[in-house]
Scaffold this motif. Structure first.
Motif, PDB file in Angstrom:
ATOM      1  N   MET A  17       4.582  -5.472   3.589  1.00  0.00           N
ATOM      2  CA  MET A  17       5.969  -5.576   4.036  1.00  0.00           C
ATOM      3  C   MET A  17       6.795  -4.392   3.542  1.00  0.00           C
ATOM      4  O   MET A  17       7.629  -3.853   4.279  1.00  0.00           O
ATOM      5  CB  MET A  17       6.576  -6.892   3.533  1.00  0.00           C
ATOM      6  N   ASP A  18       6.572  -3.971   2.300  1.00  0.00           N
ATOM      7  CA  ASP A  18       7.301  -2.820   1.745  1.00  0.00           C
ATOM      8  C   ASP A  18       7.000  -1.552   2.532  1.00  0.00           C
ATOM      9  O   ASP A  18       7.917  -0.780   2.857  1.00  0.00           O
ATOM     10  CB  ASP A  18       6.933  -2.621   0.280  1.00  0.00           C
ATOM     11  N   LEU A  19       5.738  -1.319   2.838  1.00  0.00           N
ATOM     12  CA  LEU A  19       5.360  -0.106   3.565  1.00  0.00           C
ATOM     13  C   LEU A  19       5.910  -0.118   4.985  1.00  0.00           C
ATOM     14  O   LEU A  19       6.388   0.907   5.491  1.00  0.00           O
ATOM     15  CB  LEU A  19       3.840   0.031   3.590  1.00  0.00           C
ATOM     16  N   ARG A  20       5.861  -1.269   5.633  1.00  0.00           N
ATOM     17  CA  ARG A  20       6.374  -1.352   6.998  1.00  0.00           C
ATOM     18  C   ARG A  20       7.876  -1.167   7.042  1.00  0.00           C
ATOM     19  O   ARG A  20       8.409  -0.461   7.905  1.00  0.00           O
ATOM     20  CB  ARG A  20       5.991  -2.698   7.606  1.00  0.00           C
ATOM     21  N   LEU A  27      10.791   8.599  12.453  1.00  0.00           N
ATOM     22  CA  LEU A  27      10.139   9.509  13.378  1.00  0.00           C
ATOM     23  C   LEU A  27       8.807  10.015  12.825  1.00  0.00           C
ATOM     24  O   LEU A  27       7.800  10.039  13.531  1.00  0.00           O
ATOM     25  CB  LEU A  27      11.065  10.691  13.684  1.00  0.00           C
ATOM     26  N   LEU A  28       8.789  10.390  11.551  1.00  0.00           N
ATOM     27  CA  LEU A  28       7.577  10.927  10.946  1.00  0.00           C
ATOM     28  C   LEU A  28       6.693   9.851  10.325  1.00  0.00           C
ATOM     29  O   LEU A  28       5.521  10.094  10.055  1.00  0.00           O
ATOM     30  CB  LEU A  28       7.930  11.965   9.866  1.00  0.00           C
ATOM     31  N   GLY A  29       7.253   8.679  10.057  1.00  0.00           N
ATOM     32  CA  GLY A  29       6.471   7.607   9.470  1.00  0.00           C
ATOM     33  C   GLY A  29       5.951   7.986   8.093  1.00  0.00           C
ATOM     34  O   GLY A  29       6.710   8.408   7.211  1.00  0.00           O
ATOM     35  N   LEU A  30       4.630   7.858   7.903  1.00  0.00           N
ATOM     36  CA  LEU A  30       4.023   8.188   6.609  1.00  0.00           C
ATOM     37  C   LEU A  30       4.188   9.656   6.247  1.00  0.00           C
ATOM     38  O   LEU A  30       4.023  10.035   5.091  1.00  0.00           O
ATOM     39  CB  LEU A  30       2.537   7.822   6.626  1.00  0.00           C
ATOM     40  N   ILE A 108       4.822  -2.909  -6.754  1.00  0.00           N
ATOM     41  CA  ILE A 108       5.394  -1.564  -6.770  1.00  0.00           C
ATOM     42  C   ILE A 108       4.307  -0.517  -6.949  1.00  0.00           C
ATOM     43  O   ILE A 108       4.268   0.509  -6.244  1.00  0.00           O
ATOM     44  CB  ILE A 108       6.431  -1.449  -7.900  1.00  0.00           C
ATOM     45  N   VAL A 109       3.392  -0.752  -7.879  1.00  0.00           N
ATOM     46  CA  VAL A 109       2.375   0.240  -8.208  1.00  0.00           C
ATOM     47  C   VAL A 109       1.376   0.409  -7.066  1.00  0.00           C
ATOM     48  O   VAL A 109       0.888   1.518  -6.819  1.00  0.00           O
ATOM     49  CB  VAL A 109       1.659  -0.153  -9.518  1.00  0.00           C
ATOM     50  N   LEU A 110       1.077  -0.660  -6.355  1.00  0.00           N
ATOM     51  CA  LEU A 110       0.174  -0.533  -5.213  1.00  0.00           C
ATOM     52  C   LEU A 110       0.794   0.347  -4.126  1.00  0.00           C
ATOM     53  O   LEU A 110       0.105   1.155  -3.503  1.00  0.00           O
ATOM     54  CB  LEU A 110      -0.160  -1.918  -4.657  1.00  0.00           C
ATOM     55  N   GLY A 111       2.086   0.187  -3.892  1.00  0.00           N
ATOM     56  CA  GLY A 111       2.763   1.053  -2.932  1.00  0.00           C
ATOM     57  C   GLY A 111       2.767   2.502  -3.382  1.00  0.00           C
ATOM     58  O   GLY A 111       2.520   3.417  -2.588  1.00  0.00           O
ATOM     59  N   SER A 112       3.043   2.726  -4.689  1.00  0.00           N
ATOM     60  CA  SER A 112       3.022   4.092  -5.223  1.00  0.00           C
ATOM     61  C   SER A 112       1.623   4.689  -5.164  1.00  0.00           C
ATOM     62  O   SER A 112       1.457   5.885  -4.915  1.00  0.00           O
ATOM     63  CB  SER A 112       3.529   4.090  -6.672  1.00  0.00           C
ATOM     64  N   SER A 113       0.607   3.853  -5.381  1.00  0.00           N
ATOM     65  CA  SER A 113      -0.773   4.331  -5.314  1.00  0.00           C
ATOM     66  C   SER A 113      -1.137   4.761  -3.901  1.00  0.00           C
ATOM     67  O   SER A 113      -1.883   5.728  -3.707  1.00  0.00           O
ATOM     68  CB  SER A 113      -1.731   3.231  -5.788  1.00  0.00           C
ATOM     69  N   PHE A 114      -0.626   4.049  -2.916  1.00  0.00           N
ATOM     70  CA  PHE A 114      -0.892   4.414  -1.529  1.00  0.00           C
ATOM     71  C   PHE A 114      -0.330   5.800  -1.220  1.00  0.00           C
ATOM     72  O   PHE A 114      -1.008   6.642  -0.614  1.00  0.00           O
ATOM     73  CB  PHE A 114      -0.279   3.369  -0.596  1.00  0.00           C
ATOM     74  N   HIS A 115       0.897   6.056  -1.656  1.00  0.00           N
ATOM     75  CA  HIS A 115       1.499   7.364  -1.409  1.00  0.00           C
ATOM     76  C   HIS A 115       0.804   8.456  -2.215  1.00  0.00           C
ATOM     77  O   HIS A 115       0.683   9.599  -1.748  1.00  0.00           O
ATOM     78  CB  HIS A 115       2.991   7.316  -1.746  1.00  0.00           C
ATOM     79  N   PHE A 116       0.339   8.118  -3.418  1.00  0.00           N
ATOM     80  CA  PHE A 116      -0.414   9.094  -4.200  1.00  0.00           C
ATOM     81  C   PHE A 116      -1.721   9.454  -3.501  1.00  0.00           C
ATOM     82  O   PHE A 116      -2.133  10.617  -3.491  1.00  0.00           O
ATOM     83  CB  PHE A 116      -0.695   8.531  -5.592  1.00  0.00           C
ATOM     84  N   ALA A 117      -2.369   8.457  -2.901  1.00  0.00           N
ATOM     85  CA  ALA A 117      -3.617   8.717  -2.178  1.00  0.00           C
ATOM     86  C   ALA A 117      -3.379   9.638  -0.991  1.00  0.00           C
ATOM     87  O   ALA A 117      -4.184  10.533  -0.706  1.00  0.00           O
ATOM     88  CB  ALA A 117      -4.242   7.403  -1.724  1.00  0.00           C
TER      89      ALA A 117
END
Length: 258
Positions: A17-20, A27-30, A108-117
């Protein structure tokens, strides 16, 4: 940990839900998660290599180095800053659903980990393009590094969330403190270029070993030294111990502070 695992569908849905919601109608999304480190790397590559001429740095070697540092720093800073509000953000769930308090910093950390990946993928592409494919076997060392990083980020989010609940100004102090720690961490410069008392201070920074653990395999194709692993393990153990103690003592009464 068993109770957290039983709630895995709940906190995984919170992360989704946080990522969506973050990239909805974007426009650029991720792409926005990558734009900041890439833009910062571009700007720094135009300026800082001139100051490190004696260190034999050019753009081809400096760009991957600084992108690794910025990616790591983005993970740490977002874990702390977003972690400050994690319990307030999950207040309505806390009042209705008796889940472990640790799942809200975990969100929070899972979301940050996704962006770090995502940022790390750019680092790998940049590394292959500018440095080559040598030393790929050393990438195995990234697995324990990522585990230590994840525990570190989770622990920092726990501490930030609980402290902010009792002391609301903690988020503002965290923003100021992170600005200071940023320059005390070898993110935009090589650690070995700073000498004297300042170099000793940077060496004592608990985040410094993580930079070495990431740069050794990603940039140089080498396994990190055991000293860096032990230093990272020691700092992670201390911070994780403080976070665990905080959870044990305060998670049953934190509802009265929300």
């Amino acid at each position: 940990m068993a109770a957290i695992w039983k709630c895995r569908y709940f906190w995984l849905s919170l992360v989704q839900m946080d990522l969506r919601s973050r990239y909805r109608r974007s426009l650029l999304g991720l792409g926005w998660s990558l734009l900041h480190p890439i833009a910062m790397t571009t700007v720094l590559c135009l300026v800082f290599p001139h100051f490190f001429a004696k260190a034999d740095l050019d753009v081809h070697s400096y760009a991957p180095m600084v992108l690794v540092g910025l990616s790591f720093w983005s993970f740490v800073s977002s874990s702390m800053l977003l972690g400050c509000q994690c319990l307030f953000q999950g207040e309505r769930y806390i009042r209705q659903f008796p889940a472990p308090m640790a799942i809200y910093p975990l969100r929070i950390v899972l979301g940050s980990s996704f962006h770090f990946a995502m940022a790390l993928l750019v680092v790998v592409v940049l590394r292959f393009g500018m440095i080559g494919f040598s030393g790929l076997f050393s990438f195995i060392s990234l697995l324990p590094t990522f585990i230590l990083m994840f525990i570190l980020g989770w622990s920092l989010a726990v501490l930030a969330g609980f402290v902010t609940t009792y002391f609301p100004d903690m988020q503002h102090l965290t923003e100021v403190g992170l600005q200071i720690v940023f320059y005390a961490t070898p993110i935009i410069y090589p650690a070995d270029t700073i000498k004297g008392n300042l170099g000793w201070l940077i060496g004592c920074n608990p985040l410094t070993p993580y930079i070495a653990l990431l740069r050794s395999p990603l940039l140089y194709g080498e396994f990190p030294s055991l000293t860096h692993y032990l230093a990272a393990l020691a700092s992670t153990t201390i911070i994780a111990g403080a976070a665990t103690f905080t959870l044990v003592r305060l998670q049953k009464t934190i509802i009265f502070q929300l």
